[in-house]
Design an enzyme around this catalytic site. Sequence first.
Site, PDB file in Angstrom:
ATOM      1  N   GLU A  39       0.891  -1.222  -0.028  1.00 51.04           N
ATOM      2  CA  GLU A  39      -0.031  -0.158   0.143  1.00 51.04           C
ATOM      3  C   GLU A  39       0.749   1.286   0.190  1.00 51.04           C
ATOM      4  OE1 GLU A  39      -0.835  -2.655   1.752  1.00 51.04           O
ATOM      5  OE2 GLU A  39      -2.970  -3.183   1.332  1.00 51.04           O
TER       6      GLU A  39
ATOM      7  N   HIS B  59     -10.913  -5.117   9.614  1.00 54.32           N
ATOM      8  CA  HIS B  59     -11.361  -4.928   8.259  1.00 54.32           C
ATOM      9  C   HIS B  59     -12.591  -3.820   8.679  1.00 54.32           C
ATOM     10  CE1 HIS B  59      -9.878  -8.571   5.979  1.00 54.32           C
ATOM     11  NE2 HIS B  59      -8.878  -7.615   6.236  1.00 54.32           N
TER      12      HIS B  59
END
Lengths: 335, 327
Positions: free
Chosen positions: A67, A136
């Site tokens: 990322e 998440h």
Amino acid sequence: MSIMSYLGAIGAAQREAMEADERVVIVGEDVEANVYGTTGGGKSRSSEGDFLQMFGRNRIRNTPISEEGIVGIAAGAAMTGLRPIVDLSYSSFLYMAMDQFVNQVAKNRYMFGGQASMPVVFRSAMFYGLNTGAHHSDRPYPMFMNVPGLKIIAPASPEDAKGLLRAAIDSDDPVLAFEAVKLWGLKGEVGDEPFRIPLGVARTVKEGTDVTLVAISGSVPDACAAADRLGEEGVSVEVIDPRTLVPLDTAAILTSVAKTGRLVVVEPAHRTCGAAAEISALVAEEVFDALKAPIVRLTAPDMQIPFSPSLEQQMYPTRDGIAAALRRVTGLKPA
Amino acid sequence: MRTDIPTSTLLEMQRRMTRIRRFEERAAKMVKRGLIPGTVHTSIGQEAQVVGSCMALDDDDYMTGNHRSHGHPIGKGSPLGPLMAELVGKATGVCRGKGGSLHLADFSVGSLGESGIVGSSIPIATGSAFASKLLGRPRVSLAFFGDGAANQGVLYEAMNMAGVWKLPAIFLCENNQYALSTPAHTVTSGNIFERAAGFDIPGVRVDDGQDVIAVYDAVKTAADRARAGEGPSLVEVMTYRFNEHSEGLRIDNYRDKEQISEWLSRDPLDRLAGHLRDRGITDEQLKQLDAEVMEEVDRAVEFANESPYPEPSVAFEDLYTDEVTAV
């Protein structure tokens, strides 16, 4: 107009932008296989409208799970001629790239005296309420509201998803798009032609006169349901969806509260320094004299998100909770 | 030494190295006298590595730098006036007084900016290489970073993507052997240049990074390869900073005097001057070059001093491309 899902609207905006401008490219984890359903006509590689077939691997490209590198590379590409859309999939993954977001994406134009422009969109989805556990489920948009230089959209309807994403792709500034996964399946009327909804303009979802209910992202459907219920009880609720959190349409919120004299703000993010906190402070500073009741914030508590459905469901504002707050500020007895 | 580099190019190398030296000597003095606010990191001693890299690139190639980065735009050909004005914090600064020493950028020479965060600008350069590849333009991008940044994870994310996508990128490690006070070998496992092998890209080390021609050769090879579509390279250059980590830090307990004097004896400017004499350039000509650069630096300082400070309202500009009112 067609009936389209929120996810379909995202895909439509991406497809239209890629057709309109060759500099628009999509990079991210699992974008080639259309895993999340925004880069093609269906989940099969061979289905019609598949982005990989339409645009080729130069313009839609899987990335490694890196990322920080992805965000930085997209930023560097945006500074030198591309207009990338970065699919970071889960919003919790943004933290891996925090340095690039805060120190490069947000600051480069400013600290280089306007030499850089940064036309890049970072999409991510908030998988809260889906029993995915603490890693998440994050709703981290308020953290990024605290970073000057980023623009932030959080559309809550298919129409807004298409129009705001298109405007975000057109923007010469970096835009973070936060999508509540619980909205992905939401269906609504969406214009078939390309259109744009300007950043920084709130949507008045429902007009009313007794209380202003500002709702953000996945809270909007619950807010509307609660407003409808209060309508049946004789209370006129005005529902405002800011849609864009940076820049925030302060005028729309302040004008509404000046009219109604009451404010309830609802969002799925944590309580401390959230968007609701910011909006509450703004209203208290600017239209205090118009207030007839204390401001109420409905947020997730400052607590991590547990996995078990029996534990998780209590963590976010509910339509019952919103309705109760609306009754409280309007002086109605609890139903 | 190789003989196919024209003397005019060598003279330009000497000029740019001298510019960095004189510019930074002056900047250091100005820090001491309180004329430059904030912190300043000089690359004095590392000029060969800077100029050899920059001159191996084309004018419109991209590069990014780090906290020790005055030399990078100068090496790429930036005029000195707006750089010095930026160090002083003036409206005519290359970043309008918003960046300062730690965040110089001069897009007109392909300098996409320094980063005060170690390693943070590496993916920015890589991204510009990605854009060049996709847009089909023959530009190369070079990321300068130090031995300290060589241990940041983002370097390897960027090297991996550059490798797998064959991007026209050069990862240029300026190994001055100390991350502030920390000796690189005490915190670095193995050789930095050998890490390239893991990404299946060329990795070379220039052991004599005080020789501008050696650096130029290595970077030129990497740039030619990148421009030909063959992908990225990692070039590690061994060098040494003569000054302290940042001006006025006054911590000198981590490098011994023998080491410092050994490196001082291999001054990159003297080294190239020697080559130039071999080519028939006279001492007089070299003195003249130095005098011309001193004059340039004088003019840059004058420009900085005579320029106005930015209006306070400038602090609220350049955040976005359109008007968004700061809250």
